[in-house]
Motif scaffolding. Structure first.
Motif, PDB file in Angstrom:
ATOM      1  N   ASP A 329       0.956  -0.455   0.475  1.00  0.00           N
ATOM      2  CA  ASP A 329      -0.022  -0.126   0.426  1.00  0.00           C
ATOM      3  C   ASP A 329       1.602   1.550  -0.300  1.00  0.00           C
ATOM      4  N   ALA A 330       0.723   2.676  -0.826  1.00  0.00           N
ATOM      5  CA  ALA A 330       1.001   3.597  -0.546  1.00  0.00           C
ATOM      6  C   ALA A 330       0.408   5.030  -1.102  1.00  0.00           C
ATOM      7  N   PHE A 331       0.110   5.507  -1.668  1.00  0.00           N
ATOM      8  CA  PHE A 331      -0.453   6.835  -1.684  1.00  0.00           C
ATOM      9  C   PHE A 331       0.009   6.721  -3.113  1.00  0.00           C
ATOM     10  N   CYS A 332      -0.666   7.047  -4.056  1.00  0.00           N
ATOM     11  CA  CYS A 332      -0.461   8.173  -5.030  1.00  0.00           C
ATOM     12  C   CYS A 332      -1.549   9.419  -5.933  1.00  0.00           C
ATOM     13  N   ALA A 333      -0.845  10.060  -5.880  1.00  0.00           N
ATOM     14  CA  ALA A 333      -1.104  11.546  -5.927  1.00  0.00           C
ATOM     15  C   ALA A 333      -1.779  12.208  -7.679  1.00  0.00           C
ATOM     16  N   PHE A 334      -2.512  12.666  -7.376  1.00  0.00           N
ATOM     17  CA  PHE A 334      -3.066  12.795  -9.021  1.00  0.00           C
ATOM     18  C   PHE A 334      -2.618  14.583  -9.098  1.00  0.00           C
ATOM     19  N   ALA A 335      -1.718  15.111  -9.749  1.00  0.00           N
ATOM     20  CA  ALA A 335      -2.009  16.814 -10.345  1.00  0.00           C
ATOM     21  C   ALA A 335      -1.821  17.144 -10.918  1.00  0.00           C
ATOM     22  N   GLY A 336      -3.210  17.582 -11.517  1.00  0.00           N
ATOM     23  CA  GLY A 336      -3.442  18.741 -12.996  1.00  0.00           C
ATOM     24  C   GLY A 336      -2.666  19.265 -12.808  1.00  0.00           C
ATOM     25  N   ARG A 337      -1.589  20.380 -13.871  1.00  0.00           N
ATOM     26  CA  ARG A 337      -1.821  21.341 -13.932  1.00  0.00           C
ATOM     27  C   ARG A 337      -2.421  22.641 -15.880  1.00  0.00           C
ATOM     28  N   ARG A 338      -2.652  23.482 -15.468  1.00  0.00           N
ATOM     29  CA  ARG A 338      -3.923  24.737 -15.368  1.00  0.00           C
ATOM     30  C   ARG A 338      -2.829  25.014 -16.944  1.00  0.00           C
ATOM     31  N   ASP A 339      -3.137  24.809 -18.776  1.00  0.00           N
ATOM     32  CA  ASP A 339      -2.643  26.019 -18.718  1.00  0.00           C
ATOM     33  C   ASP A 339      -2.379  27.627 -18.834  1.00  0.00           C
ATOM     34  N   GLY A 340      -1.052  27.875 -19.434  1.00  0.00           N
ATOM     35  CA  GLY A 340      -1.277  29.165 -19.318  1.00  0.00           C
ATOM     36  C   GLY A 340      -0.687  30.235 -17.974  1.00  0.00           C
ATOM     37  N   LYS A 341      -0.129  29.351 -16.963  1.00  0.00           N
ATOM     38  CA  LYS A 341       0.306  29.371 -15.538  1.00  0.00           C
ATOM     39  C   LYS A 341       2.008  29.784 -15.930  1.00  0.00           C
ATOM     40  N   ALA A 342       2.136  30.344 -15.125  1.00  0.00           N
ATOM     41  CA  ALA A 342       3.668  30.080 -14.982  1.00  0.00           C
ATOM     42  C   ALA A 342       4.316  29.492 -13.864  1.00  0.00           C
ATOM     43  N   PHE A 343       4.125  27.794 -13.967  1.00  0.00           N
ATOM     44  CA  PHE A 343       5.049  27.393 -13.028  1.00  0.00           C
ATOM     45  C   PHE A 343       6.265  27.106 -12.870  1.00  0.00           C
ATOM     46  N   ILE A 344       7.039  27.693 -11.842  1.00  0.00           N
ATOM     47  CA  ILE A 344       8.397  27.299 -11.361  1.00  0.00           C
ATOM     48  C   ILE A 344       9.145  25.980 -11.974  1.00  0.00           C
ATOM     49  N   LEU A 345       8.904  24.431 -12.438  1.00  0.00           N
ATOM     50  CA  LEU A 345       9.340  23.653 -12.737  1.00  0.00           C
ATOM     51  C   LEU A 345       8.502  23.106 -13.996  1.00  0.00           C
ATOM     52  N   ASN A 346       9.606  23.078 -14.979  1.00  0.00           N
ATOM     53  CA  ASN A 346       9.046  23.288 -16.038  1.00  0.00           C
ATOM     54  C   ASN A 346       9.034  21.304 -15.706  1.00  0.00           C
ATOM     55  N   HIS A 347       7.940  20.556 -16.966  1.00  0.00           N
ATOM     56  CA  HIS A 347       7.974  19.008 -17.752  1.00  0.00           C
ATOM     57  C   HIS A 347       9.122  18.380 -17.376  1.00  0.00           C
ATOM     58  N   GLN A 348      10.556  18.538 -17.664  1.00  0.00           N
ATOM     59  CA  GLN A 348      11.726  17.895 -17.751  1.00  0.00           C
ATOM     60  C   GLN A 348      12.306  18.137 -16.224  1.00  0.00           C
ATOM     61  N   ALA A 349      12.236  19.258 -15.135  1.00  0.00           N
ATOM     62  CA  ALA A 349      12.368  19.693 -14.393  1.00  0.00           C
ATOM     63  C   ALA A 349      11.548  18.647 -13.197  1.00  0.00           C
ATOM     64  N   ILE A 350      10.293  18.585 -13.250  1.00  0.00           N
ATOM     65  CA  ILE A 350       9.328  17.299 -13.142  1.00  0.00           C
ATOM     66  C   ILE A 350      10.063  15.850 -12.725  1.00  0.00           C
ATOM     67  N   ILE A 351      10.363  15.972 -13.843  1.00  0.00           N
ATOM     68  CA  ILE A 351      10.662  14.052 -14.387  1.00  0.00           C
ATOM     69  C   ILE A 351      12.085  14.319 -13.621  1.00  0.00           C
ATOM     70  N   ASP A 352      13.349  15.072 -13.682  1.00  0.00           N
ATOM     71  CA  ASP A 352      14.390  14.996 -13.193  1.00  0.00           C
ATOM     72  C   ASP A 352      14.359  14.653 -11.703  1.00  0.00           C
ATOM     73  N   LYS A 353      12.810  15.415 -10.740  1.00  0.00           N
ATOM     74  CA  LYS A 353      13.253  15.383  -9.220  1.00  0.00           C
ATOM     75  C   LYS A 353      12.710  14.109  -8.986  1.00  0.00           C
ATOM     76  N   TYR A 354      11.104  14.057  -9.972  1.00  0.00           N
ATOM     77  CA  TYR A 354      10.479  12.924  -9.098  1.00  0.00           C
ATOM     78  C   TYR A 354      10.021  11.458  -9.838  1.00  0.00           C
ATOM     79  N   GLY A 355      10.806  11.225 -11.305  1.00  0.00           N
ATOM     80  CA  GLY A 355      10.945  10.309 -12.135  1.00  0.00           C
ATOM     81  C   GLY A 355      10.615   9.263 -11.387  1.00  0.00           C
ATOM     82  N   SER A 356      11.225   8.805 -10.415  1.00  0.00           N
ATOM     83  CA  SER A 356      11.384   7.295  -9.759  1.00  0.00           C
ATOM     84  C   SER A 356      10.009   7.226  -9.151  1.00  0.00           C
ATOM     85  N   HIS A 357       9.580   8.397  -8.548  1.00  0.00           N
ATOM     86  CA  HIS A 357       7.598   8.641  -8.604  1.00  0.00           C
ATOM     87  C   HIS A 357       6.388   8.206  -9.319  1.00  0.00           C
ATOM     88  N   ILE A 358       7.027   8.871 -10.206  1.00  0.00           N
ATOM     89  CA  ILE A 358       6.221   9.810 -11.258  1.00  0.00           C
ATOM     90  C   ILE A 358       5.249   8.005 -12.107  1.00  0.00           C
TER      91      ILE A 358
END
Length: 407
Positions: A329-358
């Motif tokens: 058993d574990a937690f499974c998280a859903f995050a939905g990002r809305r287009d048009g927002k100035a997110f700090i982390l781009n897609h590649q940065a997210i994969i680099d940091k959380y790739g083992s969890h995604i």
């Protein structure tokens, strides 16, 4: 004798072909009806169907009825008919009634499971509190209701899907504006506003009304606000289902007479004491959904519990039991990002940091993006602290503080 199962719209949502695959593995004759051309179906779905009957438009009842009649003529009596989709729930029941398919809700059952006002009686039978409500009729009567319960109030279609056409009304002026702009011919329910997070009970129920599998999810932010404000979206599958949610979910299933279904029941967990409903932390009924939680939630459940709910559901259909046991058993998280927002982390940065969890990432079709965001990420974590850090990182925008996750 092999059972015939008609699956309505097996191609949408895109993950629903997995229900068909597991049915076929269990020896079920899976017959699909949809409006997508056969040559455009995925090969996986084609391989999971015994036959596919195309209609020009699934909204055309006459075409769908003719499709069922043709499949009966060719394959014999139909034992099951299902879409596992809220949008087709009423039509599924009409089809079962018309063709004497007894394994599921009939047309006469629909008011109690589709109209939010009628659901309340079933909750109250088993002692689960419900918000006070008023079916909108005249402005004068609605003003009297708001005088009784106070502002804000929430107004939504009494028979509606998701959070579309749902409004939070703060004062008399907004109520008057609602009456000016509300859709003609639609019955709306007005309820007192409840501050809290949505906790769900998600289960696969056997023919005796008992759960073969149970879990739940939490939505800290209001889906109504996400849709109306075009905001980001988050929710998560619980590592461990709270015992009060389990008790309330089982009681709700019994009260509604649920048999042989995948269900998604929603409750508010009160964010503060609420007179007439309960103390902070207690559960209050929201609504029942007699189908799986939408989108990729079945996959999230699999990721969270090391299981396969598509198989468990198909085992329930074929054998009324399952031998499949959950894994870790574990937690499974859903995050939905809305287009048009100035997110700090781009897609590649997210994969680099959380790739083992995604476990999954990608773009949602517009029909789902309204409530869930345009770009989604599903990720698994052992602890809630790790998950909360993921949510904060993935949704943080420039010149913003990290979003608050928990209520």
């Amino acid at each position: 004798m092999m059972k015939n199962f008609v699956f309505i719209s097996p191609n949408f949502p895109t993950n629903y072909w997995l229900f068909c695959r597991e049915l076929k593995k269990n020896g079920i004759n899976v017959l699909g009806i949809g409006d997508q051309p056969y040559e455009e179906l995925t090969q996986d779905l084609k391989d999971s169907l015994c036959e596919y009957y195309k209609v020009s438009n699934l909204e055309n009842d006459d075409e769908v009825y003719r499709g069922i009649a043709f499949l009966i003529f060719k394959h014999g009596p139909i034992q099951w008919l299902e879409s596992n989709n809220e949008y087709w729930l009423e039509r599924d029941a009409r089809l079962r009634t018309a063709f004497h398919i007894t394994t599921g809700f009939q047309e006469e059952d629909i008011p109690g499971i589709k109209y939010k006002s009628k659901m309340k009686t079933f909750y109250q039978r088993v002692g689960i509190p419900t918000a006070r409500y008023h079916l909108t009729d005249t402005l004068e009567n609605c003003l009297a209701f708001t005088a009784q319960v106070g502002y804000p109030v929430v107004v939504k279609p009494d028979n509606g899907v998701g959070a579309s056409h749902t409004y939070k009304i703060e004062n008399d002026q907004q109520l008057e504006e609602f009456f000016t702009h509300k859709e003609d011919g639609v019955s709306y329910i007005m309820e007192e506003y409840i501050m809290g997070e949505v906790n769900s009970y998600d289960a696969i129920i056997d023919s005796n009304g008992n759960p073969l599998f149970e879990t739940g999810n939490v939505t800290p932010w209001s889906i109504m606000d996400i849709v109306n404000n075009q905001d980001n979206s988050i929710f998560y599958i619980l590592k461990d289902l709270a015992e009060d949610t389990r008790i309330a979910g089982r009681a709700t299933a019994k009260s509604f007479g649920v048999k042989s279904r995948f269900v998604h029941f929603e409750f508010f967990r009160l964010g503060k004491d609420h007179e007439g409903l309960g103390k902070k932390g207690q559960l209050v009924a929201l609504e029942v959904n007699m189908r799986p939680c939408g989108g990729f939630t079945p996959d999230m459940i699999d990721y969270a519990h090391g299981t396969d709910v598509y198989k468990i559901w198909a085992d329930m259909i074929a054998f009324d039991r399952t031998e499949l046991k959950p894994g870790k058993d574990a937690f499974c998280a859903f995050a939905g990002r809305r287009d048009g927002k100035a997110f700090i982390l781009n897609h590649q940065a997210i994969i680099d940091k959380y790739g083992s969890h995604i476990k999954m990432s990608g773009r949602l079709p517009d029909v789902l993006a309204e409530a869930m965001g345009n770009q989604i990420y599903l990720a698994v974590f052992d602890t809630k602290e790790e998950m909360d850090e993921f949510f904060a990182d993935i949704l943080k925008c420039q010149e913003e503080e990290a979003p608050e996750i928990s209520c």
